[in-house]
Design a protein around this motif. Structure first.
Motif, PDB file in Angstrom:
ATOM      1  N   LEU A 298      -6.008 -49.623   4.393  1.00  0.00           N
ATOM      2  CA  LEU A 298      -4.835 -49.881   3.556  1.00  0.00           C
ATOM      3  C   LEU A 298      -4.224 -48.598   2.983  1.00  0.00           C
ATOM      4  N   PRO A 299      -5.020 -47.672   2.400  1.00  0.00           N
ATOM      5  CA  PRO A 299      -4.398 -46.438   1.889  1.00  0.00           C
ATOM      6  C   PRO A 299      -3.720 -45.606   2.968  1.00  0.00           C
ATOM      7  N   ASN A 300      -4.293 -45.597   4.185  1.00  0.00           N
ATOM      8  CA  ASN A 300      -3.710 -44.795   5.257  1.00  0.00           C
ATOM      9  C   ASN A 300      -2.541 -45.483   5.952  1.00  0.00           C
ATOM     10  N   SER A 301      -2.284 -46.733   5.603  1.00  0.00           N
ATOM     11  CA  SER A 301      -1.134 -47.426   6.185  1.00  0.00           C
ATOM     12  C   SER A 301       0.045 -47.497   5.217  1.00  0.00           C
ATOM     13  N   VAL A 302      -0.044 -46.766   4.098  1.00  0.00           N
ATOM     14  CA  VAL A 302       1.038 -46.765   3.107  1.00  0.00           C
ATOM     15  C   VAL A 302       2.373 -46.310   3.691  1.00  0.00           C
ATOM     16  N   PRO A 303       2.412 -45.273   4.550  1.00  0.00           N
ATOM     17  CA  PRO A 303       3.720 -44.890   5.121  1.00  0.00           C
ATOM     18  C   PRO A 303       4.410 -46.028   5.857  1.00  0.00           C
ATOM     19  N   GLY A 304       3.643 -46.805   6.602  1.00  0.00           N
ATOM     20  CA  GLY A 304       4.234 -47.947   7.304  1.00  0.00           C
ATOM     21  C   GLY A 304       4.685 -49.029   6.349  1.00  0.00           C
ATOM     22  N   ILE A 305       3.909 -49.255   5.275  1.00  0.00           N
ATOM     23  CA  ILE A 305       4.287 -50.259   4.279  1.00  0.00           C
ATOM     24  C   ILE A 305       5.585 -49.856   3.590  1.00  0.00           C
ATOM     25  N   VAL A 306       5.684 -48.572   3.200  1.00  0.00           N
ATOM     26  CA  VAL A 306       6.895 -48.080   2.542  1.00  0.00           C
ATOM     27  C   VAL A 306       8.096 -48.218   3.465  1.00  0.00           C
ATOM     28  N   SER A 307       7.922 -47.855   4.732  1.00  0.00           N
ATOM     29  CA  SER A 307       9.023 -47.991   5.692  1.00  0.00           C
ATOM     30  C   SER A 307       9.418 -49.448   5.860  1.00  0.00           C
ATOM     31  N   GLY A 308       8.433 -50.334   5.936  1.00  0.00           N
ATOM     32  CA  GLY A 308       8.725 -51.749   6.101  1.00  0.00           C
ATOM     33  C   GLY A 308       9.444 -52.336   4.896  1.00  0.00           C
ATOM     34  N   ILE A 309       9.001 -51.966   3.695  1.00  0.00           N
ATOM     35  CA  ILE A 309       9.657 -52.457   2.483  1.00  0.00           C
ATOM     36  C   ILE A 309      11.096 -51.960   2.422  1.00  0.00           C
ATOM     37  N   THR A 310      11.299 -50.695   2.747  1.00  0.00           N
ATOM     38  CA  THR A 310      12.649 -50.131   2.723  1.00  0.00           C
ATOM     39  C   THR A 310      13.555 -50.820   3.729  1.00  0.00           C
ATOM     40  N   MET A 311      13.043 -51.017   4.945  1.00  0.00           N
ATOM     41  CA  MET A 311      13.853 -51.626   5.992  1.00  0.00           C
ATOM     42  C   MET A 311      14.089 -53.116   5.760  1.00  0.00           C
ATOM     43  N   THR A 312      13.321 -53.722   4.868  1.00  0.00           N
ATOM     44  CA  THR A 312      13.495 -55.140   4.563  1.00  0.00           C
ATOM     45  C   THR A 312      14.315 -55.358   3.304  1.00  0.00           C
ATOM     46  N   PHE A 313      13.980 -54.626   2.239  1.00  0.00           N
ATOM     47  CA  PHE A 313      14.646 -54.832   0.954  1.00  0.00           C
ATOM     48  C   PHE A 313      16.104 -54.392   0.982  1.00  0.00           C
ATOM     49  N   VAL A 314      16.370 -53.241   1.600  1.00  0.00           N
ATOM     50  CA  VAL A 314      17.728 -52.687   1.590  1.00  0.00           C
ATOM     51  C   VAL A 314      18.738 -53.633   2.242  1.00  0.00           C
ATOM     52  N   PRO A 315      18.515 -54.118   3.473  1.00  0.00           N
ATOM     53  CA  PRO A 315      19.505 -55.048   4.039  1.00  0.00           C
ATOM     54  C   PRO A 315      19.480 -56.429   3.403  1.00  0.00           C
ATOM     55  N   SER A 316      18.337 -56.836   2.822  1.00  0.00           N
ATOM     56  CA  SER A 316      18.250 -58.169   2.216  1.00  0.00           C
ATOM     57  C   SER A 316      19.158 -58.296   1.011  1.00  0.00           C
ATOM     58  N   ILE A 317      19.248 -57.246   0.208  1.00  0.00           N
ATOM     59  CA  ILE A 317      20.002 -57.346  -1.042  1.00  0.00           C
ATOM     60  C   ILE A 317      21.503 -57.395  -0.794  1.00  0.00           C
ATOM     61  N   THR A 318      21.956 -56.898   0.370  1.00  0.00           N
ATOM     62  CA  THR A 318      23.396 -56.862   0.649  1.00  0.00           C
ATOM     63  C   THR A 318      23.817 -57.833   1.747  1.00  0.00           C
ATOM     64  N   ALA A 319      22.891 -58.598   2.290  1.00  0.00           N
ATOM     65  CA  ALA A 319      23.249 -59.538   3.357  1.00  0.00           C
ATOM     66  C   ALA A 319      24.093 -60.670   2.782  1.00  0.00           C
ATOM     67  N   PHE A 320      25.286 -60.867   3.320  1.00  0.00           N
ATOM     68  CA  PHE A 320      26.152 -61.915   2.795  1.00  0.00           C
ATOM     69  C   PHE A 320      26.261 -63.112   3.738  1.00  0.00           C
ATOM     70  N   ALA A 321      25.995 -62.904   5.029  1.00  0.00           N
ATOM     71  CA  ALA A 321      26.131 -64.005   5.981  1.00  0.00           C
ATOM     72  C   ALA A 321      25.098 -65.092   5.728  1.00  0.00           C
ATOM     73  N   VAL A 322      23.868 -64.693   5.387  1.00  0.00           N
ATOM     74  CA  VAL A 322      22.805 -65.668   5.168  1.00  0.00           C
ATOM     75  C   VAL A 322      23.114 -66.542   3.953  1.00  0.00           C
TER      76      VAL A 322
END
Length: 381
Positions: A298-322
């Motif tokens: 888990l500690p060594n997979s933090v870079p992937g978690i951060v990337s995943g959160i960024t790639m999910t949260f950023v478009p989710s907050i501005t998605a208007f079609a859904v």
């Protein structure tokens, strides 16, 4: 011989400089191409076009200033309604009869606090013909922009916009957390599979992304709507129908479906590059499977978690079609507000976009503190 050796570094420097000079225009073009829309949005957010009914003459608008302008271009004072090319004056209103058109055109310009407060087109009897100011031909229409922060004041002073803004953050956070809870175990299992099964399943996760975003959303609408596939199946089993559409749950479900691959793939990429000897060493030191997962993997997979959160949260907050397709008025998100504002008031829509952009930059800076070097694991793929 020695001179030839000394000349080679100089030749390499000349060649390198030539290649760099040749590449500069491409770099400049890329920067302009990427940043130009951003600069335009920021410019719109802090400016406002001068009013098309403004007769400010470069100073605070007063009745006297308007009259001076009218006298300059040939209008004469006369009792209202007057003839073509005349005007009448009250305490805060100037009524102008336009002589440049064949038909009767009378405009009543009301001044308040140094600005044009209203501009109304009147009939000959003095009744209102048009108070929308849409068809009025003004005397000296001003062009250009004025700098202002009123867009931001209007946003933060509106309880409606703040409510939609907070709802968008809530839905985006819930969607991101659900994606993480589903995505991390999936990525972990995927990374520990045999290569032939792993590659096949990776393609299955990517496959829905090849289809248009709107098509995927409408597919979920067909599944969840009242006469959709799910309710038809429940009716077939003799179970009561469920009202799933136009709820926050439907929006979150569709968000998770659309953005789950963006959570799985960065984490999977990080876990697949994890040094297996670290796991073996953990087991050799007496750690069981769960201790190794929590303290090593888990500690060594933090870079992937951060990337995943960024790639999910950023478009989710501005998605208007859904939110528009799956949610009702109670599930409206800030992206839908921005999309609507750009149709009628792009300056206010730009201000909301800048506010969202600043929020996302702050969240990314916060998340970057927990990121590690890419040599430990993976990152964005």
């Amino acid at each position: 011989m020695r001179k030839q050796v000394e000349n080679k570094p100089k030749e390499r420097q000349v060649q390198s400089a030539g290649r760099s000079a040749f590449g500069y225009p491409y770099v400049v073009f890329a920067i302009v191409f990427i940043l130009a829309p951003l600069f335009l949005i920021v410019f719109y957010s802090i400016t406002l076009p001068k009013s098309p009914v403004s007769i400010s003459l470069g100073e605070k608008c007063t009745v006297d200033a308007i009259v001076d302008k009218l006298e300059f271009i040939g209008y004469t004072e006369e009792a209202f309604p007057g003839n073509a090319g005349t005007y009448s004056v009250t305490e805060d209103t100037v009524s102008i009869v336009n002589f440049r058109e064949n038909r009767f055109e009378c405009y009543s310009v009301r001044v308040k606090d140094g600005m044009v407060y209203s501009l109304t087109e009147l009939n000959k009897d003095g009744s209102v013909f048009d108070d929308t100011m849409a068809s009025v031909k003004v005397l000296n229409k001003e062009n250009g922009f004025v700098f202002t922060i009123n867009h931001f004041k209007n946003f933060f002073s509106s309880t409606v916009y703040i409510e939609v803004f907070l709802r968008s953050i809530y839905i985006a956070l819930i969607s991101t957390v659900v994606c993480l809870l589903i995505g991390y175990p999936t990525a972990y299992i995927l990374a520990n599979m045999q290569s032939r099964f792993r590659n096949f399943l990776s393609v299955l996760f990517v496959l829905p992304m090849w289809m248009n975003f709107l098509l995927r959303t409408y597919a979920w609408r067909n599944l969840l709507e009242k006469s959709g596939v799910l309710n038809s199946f429940l009716s077939f089993l003799g179970l009561p129908e469920q009202n799933l559409m136009y709820t926050q749950g439907a929006v979150i479900l569709c968000m998770v479906y659309n953005f789950l691959p963006f959570m799985i793939l960065p984490i999977y990429n990080t876990l697949s590059k994890l040094d297996k000897s670290m796991i073996e060493a953990s087991h050799d030191l007496g750690a069981n499977h769960y201790q190794t997962l929590i303290k090593v993997v888990l500690p060594n997979s933090v870079p992937g978690i951060v990337s995943g959160i960024t790639m999910t949260f950023v478009p989710s907050i501005t998605a208007f079609a859904v939110s528009r397709i799956m949610g009702g008025t109670e599930s409206m998100m800030i992206g839908e507000i921005i999309e609507r504002q750009f149709k009628y008031d792009p300056w206010f829509g730009s201000a909301i976009s800048v506010i969202i952009m600043i929020l996302l930059l702050i969240s990314m800076v916060f998340l970057s503190k927990y990121d590690k070097e890419e040599t430990v694991g993976g990152g964005l793929i």
